[in-house]
Design an enzyme around this catalytic site. Structure first.
Site, mmCIF file in Angstrom:
data_model
loop_
_atom_site.group_PDB
_atom_site.id
_atom_site.type_symbol
_atom_site.label_atom_id
_atom_site.label_comp_id
_atom_site.label_asym_id
_atom_site.label_seq_id
_atom_site.Cartn_x
_atom_site.Cartn_y
_atom_site.Cartn_z
ATOM 1 N N ASP A 13 0.606 -1.607 -0.404
ATOM 2 C CA ASP A 13 0.430 -0.114 0.226
ATOM 3 C C ASP A 13 0.925 1.101 0.030
ATOM 4 O OD1 ASP A 13 -2.550 -1.641 0.178
ATOM 5 O OD2 ASP A 13 -2.342 -1.832 2.330
ATOM 6 N N LYS A 16 2.079 2.247 -5.522
ATOM 7 C CA LYS A 16 2.441 1.806 -6.370
ATOM 8 C C LYS A 16 1.516 1.668 -8.077
ATOM 9 C CE LYS A 16 2.723 -2.699 -4.656
ATOM 10 N NZ LYS A 16 1.914 -1.981 -3.179
ATOM 11 N N ASN A 38 -5.918 -10.412 -3.584
ATOM 12 C CA ASN A 38 -5.224 -9.587 -2.318
ATOM 13 C C ASN A 38 -4.865 -8.376 -2.460
ATOM 14 O OD1 ASN A 38 -2.588 -11.302 -4.213
ATOM 15 N ND2 ASN A 38 -2.053 -11.343 -1.963
ATOM 16 N N GLY A 40 -4.247 -3.968 -4.209
ATOM 17 C CA GLY A 40 -5.574 -3.222 -4.209
ATOM 18 C C GLY A 40 -4.814 -2.343 -4.575
ATOM 19 N N PRO A 304 -8.366 -1.088 8.566
ATOM 20 C CA PRO A 304 -8.157 0.001 9.280
ATOM 21 C C PRO A 304 -6.875 -0.723 9.238
ATOM 22 C CG PRO A 304 -9.439 0.079 11.071
ATOM 23 C CD PRO A 304 -9.872 -1.272 10.160
HETATM 24 P P1 GDP Z 1 -1.013 0.544 -3.821
HETATM 25 O O1 GDP Z 1 -1.587 -0.609 -2.698
HETATM 26 O O2 GDP Z 1 0.723 0.228 -2.965
HETATM 27 O O3 GDP Z 1 -0.948 0.171 -5.188
HETATM 28 O O4 GDP Z 1 -1.486 1.258 -2.572
HETATM 29 P P2 GDP Z 1 -3.157 1.750 -2.499
HETATM 30 O O5 GDP Z 1 -3.999 1.830 -3.696
HETATM 31 O O6 GDP Z 1 -3.190 0.626 -2.054
HETATM 32 O O7 GDP Z 1 -3.103 2.505 -1.453
HETATM 33 C C1 GDP Z 1 -2.124 4.102 -0.922
HETATM 34 C C2 GDP Z 1 -3.857 4.758 -1.530
HETATM 35 O O8 GDP Z 1 -2.921 5.819 -1.167
HETATM 36 C C3 GDP Z 1 -4.609 4.801 -1.718
HETATM 37 O O9 GDP Z 1 -5.673 5.655 -2.142
HETATM 38 C C4 GDP Z 1 -3.933 6.246 -2.969
HETATM 39 O O10 GDP Z 1 -4.639 6.644 -4.178
HETATM 40 C C5 GDP Z 1 -3.310 7.467 -2.235
HETATM 41 N N1 GDP Z 1 -2.343 8.327 -2.633
HETATM 42 C C6 GDP Z 1 -1.214 7.085 -3.861
HETATM 43 N N2 GDP Z 1 -0.234 8.439 -3.196
HETATM 44 C C7 GDP Z 1 -0.915 9.386 -2.763
HETATM 45 C C8 GDP Z 1 -0.390 10.987 -2.092
HETATM 46 O O11 GDP Z 1 0.940 10.926 -2.168
HETATM 47 N N3 GDP Z 1 -0.893 11.338 -1.274
HETATM 48 C C9 GDP Z 1 -1.903 11.222 -0.967
HETATM 49 N N4 GDP Z 1 -2.828 12.036 0.589
HETATM 50 N N5 GDP Z 1 -2.430 9.589 -0.660
HETATM 51 C C10 GDP Z 1 -2.369 9.180 -2.352
HETATM 52 P P1 IMO Z 2 -0.884 -4.506 -2.314
HETATM 53 O O1 IMO Z 2 -0.516 -4.625 -3.446
HETATM 54 C C1 IMO Z 2 -1.258 -4.412 2.206
HETATM 55 C C2 IMO Z 2 -0.915 -8.741 3.773
HETATM 56 C C3 IMO Z 2 -2.522 -8.762 4.697
HETATM 57 C C4 IMO Z 2 -1.971 -10.102 5.514
HETATM 58 C C5 IMO Z 2 -0.562 -10.810 4.878
HETATM 59 C C6 IMO Z 2 -0.823 -12.178 4.050
HETATM 60 O O2 IMO Z 2 -1.733 -3.843 -2.047
HETATM 61 O O3 IMO Z 2 -0.037 -3.528 -1.645
HETATM 62 P P2 IMO Z 2 -3.018 -12.672 2.068
HETATM 63 O O4 IMO Z 2 -3.763 -12.768 1.520
HETATM 64 O O5 IMO Z 2 -1.814 -11.786 1.069
HETATM 65 O O6 IMO Z 2 -2.323 -14.273 2.409
HETATM 66 O O7 IMO Z 2 -2.329 -11.599 3.545
HETATM 67 O O8 IMO Z 2 -0.298 -9.934 3.822
HETATM 68 N N1 IMO Z 2 -0.964 -8.656 2.421
HETATM 69 C C7 IMO Z 2 -0.987 -6.759 1.726
HETATM 70 N N2 IMO Z 2 -1.419 -5.209 2.794
HETATM 71 N N3 IMO Z 2 -1.082 -4.344 1.084
HETATM 72 C C8 IMO Z 2 -1.932 -5.839 0.216
HETATM 73 O O9 IMO Z 2 -1.538 -5.163 -1.015
HETATM 74 C C9 IMO Z 2 -1.468 -6.803 0.544
HETATM 75 N N4 IMO Z 2 -2.195 -7.995 0.421
HETATM 76 C C10 IMO Z 2 -1.652 -8.883 0.679
HETATM 77 O O10 IMO Z 2 -3.610 -7.698 5.503
HETATM 78 O O11 IMO Z 2 -1.187 -8.956 6.166
HETATM 79 MG MG MG Z 3 -3.117 -1.555 -1.949
#
Ligand code: GDP
Ligand code: IMO
Ligand code: MG
Length: 425
Positions: A13, A16, A38, A40, A304
């Site tokens: 998260d 990326k 898994n 997002g 959360p």
């Molecule tokens: P990923 O799994 O690495 O692709 O990240 P996620 O999408 O799960 O989580 C990143 C969250 O932060 C998303 O809701 C994005 O829209 C948000 N986001 C990304 N870059 C920024 C930033 O520079 N500032 C803020 N406030 N939000 C960001």
């Molecule tokens: P992105 O690509 C954050 C975490 C789960 C759990 C552990 C194992 O959005 O960064 P799983 O379902 O993979 O067996 O769960 O890994 N986890 C993530 N945490 N971002 C993700 O993907 C995750 N994918 C799995 O919360 O701790």
């Molecule tokens: Mg994510």
């Protein structure tokens, strides 16, 4: 043309999705190489938000070729749902989206086993997404998995599914007291999926290698993050695939000689979802503040996210593991309101400085982070368009991060929108 890998350098998260979307504009092909639904990955532009779980974030750019590599475990139901959502937003995938026939397929018994195992282990649970990722990769390693190539061959599929269901039903009944699955139900359900996904099935090894031979720019999209990697993460609180740069070759069928650049994505602070050690985790007040400002709720499960200070010891280790030459720092804007900001510069264990990164999660849970405090910038930076305009204290914070992790910062992100990003000169 060599390939570029993008990985998360913390616990997932990191943003990326946003960065892959940005880099996709100058790429020809984007390939996901591990994980499953898994993940997002969020992309925001023109006031619209897209959350991708399986399909590479490059799909939002017209004409780009997007590939699910062999290292990904695919839940066809989730995939078809994702395609449907994209179509409803006028994003077509036909003719430019391909799935490796070597991908392992997730079945309902995988998700059920994931769920029941978590429920049964009240102590020591991982906090998985319950998407069946671990059990599917376990079947792959145990050589009993079912691949897309098997699903496409009815006789092979019948035989392998039968064998798997018989075995899984026995485990489900004896270990978990669960009544089990019907072969006919799953077989019929997956035959419908087969009809819908067979047009995307491809020999992606040739597709990707030919693209590289033809000087196409290929971007390899990691999911999860370095510390969720099954080998290098905070085991056992990890996912079940190789989320570090090394996983890119295995997960898409290219040689290491094809890769010339690895970009790490790091959040300006730290988050993790699920259980496991987290040395710099905030206490209640800051946790609530940063979680709410950073909208730190899981893009897949809505849980959360746990939040904490930037851990330079952690990211420094990620820089070594992935040979990061540059990182992108995201979510700097989330720290706008803080008077003082801490960075963890190293760990102490039993009163002594700890060298290197501990192999054991027990030690990582017991270490004491050593912090250095920096002044905040106390203003809204989300509209800043160039590095030069950042407040002095924000530049200072970035410089410290760069110095401590030993890696150049290439880009900074100050908001979720595509436009809220700038280069660091
Ligand atoms: P990923 O799994 O690495 O692709 O990240 P996620 O999408 O799960 O989580 C990143 C969250 O932060 C998303 O809701 C994005 O829209 C948000 N986001 C990304 N870059 C920024 C930033 O520079 N500032 C803020 N406030 N939000 C960001
Ligand atoms: P992105 O690509 C954050 C975490 C789960 C759990 C552990 C194992 O959005 O960064 P799983 O379902 O993979 O067996 O769960 O890994 N986890 C993530 N945490 N971002 C993700 O993907 C995750 N994918 C799995 O919360 O701790
Ligand atoms: Mg994510």
């Amino acid at each position: 043309m060599p390939a570029t890998v993008v990985i998360g350098a913390q616990w997932g998260d990191e943003g990326k999705g946003k960065i892959i979307d940005l880099l996709s504009a100058s790429s020809d092909m984007i390939v996901r190489f591990q994980g499953g639904d898994n993940a997002g990955h969020t992309v925001v532009f023109d006031g619209k938000e897209f959350i991708l779980h399986l399909i590479p974030s490059g799909i939002l750019h017209k004409g780009k070729i997007c590939v699910i590599g062999n290292g990904v475990v695919v839940n066809p139901k989730a995939l078809l749902e994702e395609i449907k959502v994209l179509k409803s937003k006028n994003i077509g995938v036909e003719g430019r989206f391909f799935i490796s026939t070597l991908c392992h397929i997730i079945f309902p018994y995988h998700s059920k086993l994931d769920e029941l195992k978590e429920e049964k282990s009240a102590k020591g649970k991982i906090g998985t997404t319950k998407k069946g990722i671990g059990p599917c990769y376990a079947d792959k390693a145990a050589r009993s998995g079912i691949r897309l190539a098997d699903l496409l061959d009815d006789a092979a599929f019948r035989e392998k599914l039968k064998k798997n269901i018989d075995e899984k039903n026995e485990i489900l009944a004896k270990v978990y007291g669960f009544s089990g699955f019907s072969f006919d139900d799953i077989y019929n359900e997956y035959c419908v999926y087969r009809e819908e996904i067979k047009k995307y099935a491809a020999d992606t090894i040739s597709l990707i290698n030919n693209s590289l031979n033809n000087s196409k720019k290929v971007l390899l999209e990691g999911a999860q993050g370095t510390f969720l990697d099954v080998d290098f993460g905070t085991y056992p609180y990890v996912t079940s695939s190789s989320a570090t740069a090394g996983g890119a070759c295995i997960g898409c069928g290219i040689s290491p000689s094809r890769i010339n650049k690895v970009v790490g994505v790091v959040k300006a602070y730290t988050t993790r979802v699920g259980e496991g050690p987290f040395p710099t985790e905030f206490s209640d007040d800051l946790m609530t503040k940063i979680r709410s400002k950073g909208k730190e709720f899981g893009a897949t499960t809505g849980r959360p996210r746990r939040c904490g200070w930037f851990d330079a010891a952690l990211v420094r280790h990620a820089a070594i593991l992935n040979d990061l030459k540059e990182v992108v720092v995201t979510k700097l804007d989330v720290l706008d309101d803080l008077d003082k900001i801490n960075i963890c510069v190293g760990y102490e264990y039993k009163g002594k400085k700890l060298e290197g990164f501990p192999a054991s999660s027990e030690i990582l849970s017991a270490i004491k982070p050593v912090y250095k405090e920096y002044p905040g910038w106390k203003c809204d930076i989300s509209n800043i368009k160039k590095y030069a305009d950042l407040p002095k204290n924000a530049k200072n914070y970035l410089n410290k991060i760069s110095e401590l992790i030993g890696t150049k910062i290439a880009l900074v992100s100050v908001g979720s929108d595509r436009n809220q990003t700038f280069k660091v000169k």
